[in-house]
Design a protein around this motif. Structure first.
Motif, mmCIF file in Angstrom:
data_model
loop_
_atom_site.group_PDB
_atom_site.id
_atom_site.type_symbol
_atom_site.label_atom_id
_atom_site.label_comp_id
_atom_site.label_asym_id
_atom_site.label_seq_id
_atom_site.Cartn_x
_atom_site.Cartn_y
_atom_site.Cartn_z
ATOM 1 N N ASP A 150 1.217 -1.431 0.034
ATOM 2 C CA ASP A 150 -0.305 -0.448 0.065
ATOM 3 C C ASP A 150 0.890 1.421 -0.233
ATOM 4 O O ASP A 150 1.448 0.944 0.845
ATOM 5 N N SER A 151 0.722 2.256 -0.590
ATOM 6 C CA SER A 151 1.314 3.373 -1.320
ATOM 7 C C SER A 151 0.211 4.944 -0.860
ATOM 8 O O SER A 151 -0.788 4.767 -1.301
ATOM 9 N N VAL A 152 1.318 5.779 -0.794
ATOM 10 C CA VAL A 152 0.771 6.505 -0.636
ATOM 11 C C VAL A 152 1.365 8.393 -1.335
ATOM 12 O O VAL A 152 2.464 8.061 -1.062
ATOM 13 N N ILE A 153 1.254 8.662 -2.800
ATOM 14 C CA ILE A 153 1.767 10.185 -3.026
ATOM 15 C C ILE A 153 1.497 11.644 -2.315
ATOM 16 O O ILE A 153 0.462 11.409 -2.506
ATOM 17 N N VAL A 154 2.048 12.117 -1.976
ATOM 18 C CA VAL A 154 1.555 12.906 -1.708
ATOM 19 C C VAL A 154 2.084 14.040 -2.447
ATOM 20 O O VAL A 154 3.115 14.371 -2.343
ATOM 21 N N ALA A 155 1.547 15.147 -3.745
ATOM 22 C CA ALA A 155 2.082 16.029 -4.502
ATOM 23 C C ALA A 155 0.385 16.696 -4.621
ATOM 24 O O ALA A 155 -0.293 16.658 -5.018
ATOM 25 N N GLU A 156 1.004 18.070 -4.419
ATOM 26 C CA GLU A 156 0.656 19.536 -5.112
ATOM 27 C C GLU A 156 -0.021 19.053 -5.933
ATOM 28 O O GLU A 156 -1.805 19.546 -6.526
ATOM 29 N N GLU A 157 0.632 19.647 -7.230
ATOM 30 C CA GLU A 157 -0.060 18.839 -8.750
ATOM 31 C C GLU A 157 1.510 18.380 -9.359
ATOM 32 O O GLU A 157 1.935 18.415 -8.965
ATOM 33 N N PRO A 158 1.596 17.581 -10.683
ATOM 34 C CA PRO A 158 -0.398 16.960 -10.913
ATOM 35 C C PRO A 158 -1.027 16.578 -10.630
ATOM 36 O O PRO A 158 -0.558 15.815 -9.774
ATOM 37 N N LYS A 159 -2.514 16.557 -10.849
ATOM 38 C CA LYS A 159 -3.471 15.383 -10.239
ATOM 39 C C LYS A 159 -2.744 14.174 -10.830
ATOM 40 O O LYS A 159 -2.269 13.603 -12.016
ATOM 41 N N MET A 160 -2.630 13.475 -9.730
ATOM 42 C CA MET A 160 -2.448 11.682 -9.902
ATOM 43 C C MET A 160 -2.788 11.007 -10.249
ATOM 44 O O MET A 160 -2.600 9.741 -10.841
ATOM 45 N N GLY A 161 -4.026 11.056 -9.904
ATOM 46 C CA GLY A 161 -5.762 10.064 -10.278
ATOM 47 C C GLY A 161 -5.198 9.216 -11.700
ATOM 48 O O GLY A 161 -5.485 8.287 -11.369
ATOM 49 N N CYS A 178 6.654 10.062 -0.898
ATOM 50 C CA CYS A 178 5.803 8.883 -1.280
ATOM 51 C C CYS A 178 6.475 8.087 0.773
ATOM 52 O O CYS A 178 7.279 8.295 0.600
ATOM 53 N N TYR A 179 5.013 7.353 0.580
ATOM 54 C CA TYR A 179 5.464 5.982 1.701
ATOM 55 C C TYR A 179 4.356 4.813 1.087
ATOM 56 O O TYR A 179 3.602 5.250 0.505
ATOM 57 N N ALA A 180 5.271 3.610 1.946
ATOM 58 C CA ALA A 180 4.885 3.101 1.388
ATOM 59 C C ALA A 180 4.506 1.834 2.498
ATOM 60 O O ALA A 180 5.617 1.763 3.390
ATOM 61 N N LEU A 181 3.940 0.803 2.583
ATOM 62 C CA LEU A 181 4.078 0.029 3.571
ATOM 63 C C LEU A 181 4.477 -1.221 2.495
ATOM 64 O O LEU A 181 3.258 -1.742 1.693
#
Ligand code: MG
Length: 159
Positions: free
Chosen positions: A96-107, A149-152
């Protein structure tokens, strides 16, 4: 036996660099600096895998003082680490992971990231979480000077 691992990475966001995350080239006016391609998501996953194995970190395995790794595709480095894991008899249960970015839209890019990373990790798309969020304008990430970015990961190992 099962083991979890956790990884974190942050890279500076600057003009004149490619933006590569999760092995995908993302069209944008700036990109991530780094000795490799700057793929902070791949780096966080690598550190999570190495952490679960108790095998150091990305910096000890792929030193940024070594010209061999200059401009390296981080998805390839991830593949090397998955090979190490298989040598240890480990298999990945899920990531599982999280990207933390103000832009661009990652979705819109997450399906492509899964298409690159899942075969490398040897897991189905339902076992790889990639979530994207902004930092609400706060700090260097919120000021668009960096992406973090964070990942588990959860591994299954022989008893
Ligand atoms: Mg990194």
């Amino acid at each position: 036996m099962h083991k979890i691992g956790f990884g974190y990475d942050i890279h500076r966001l600057e003009t004149g660099h490619r933006l590569v995350l999760g092995g995908v080239d993302i069209p944008f006016s700036a990109g991530l600096t780094g000795h490799s391609d700057g793929d902070a998501l791949a780096h966080a996953v690598i550190d999570a895998l190495l952490g679960a194995l108790g095998e150091g970190d990305i910096g000890s395995r792929f030193p940024d003082t070594d010209p061999h790794w200059k401009g390296a595709r981080s998805a390839g480095l991830l593949g090397d680490v998955v090979g190490l894991l298989r040598d240890r008899g480990a298999e990945i249960v899920n990531v599982d992971s999280v990207i933390v970015a103000e832009e661009p839209k990652m979705g819109p890019h997450i399906p492509a990231m899964k298409a690159v990373l899942c075969p490398v990790l040897g897991i189905p798309a339902t076992s790889l979480g990639i979530k994207a969020k902004t930092n609400e304008g706060l700090g260097p990430v919120g000021e668009k000077r960096a992406i973090a970015c964070y990942a588990l990961v959860l591994l299954r190992l022989p008893d």
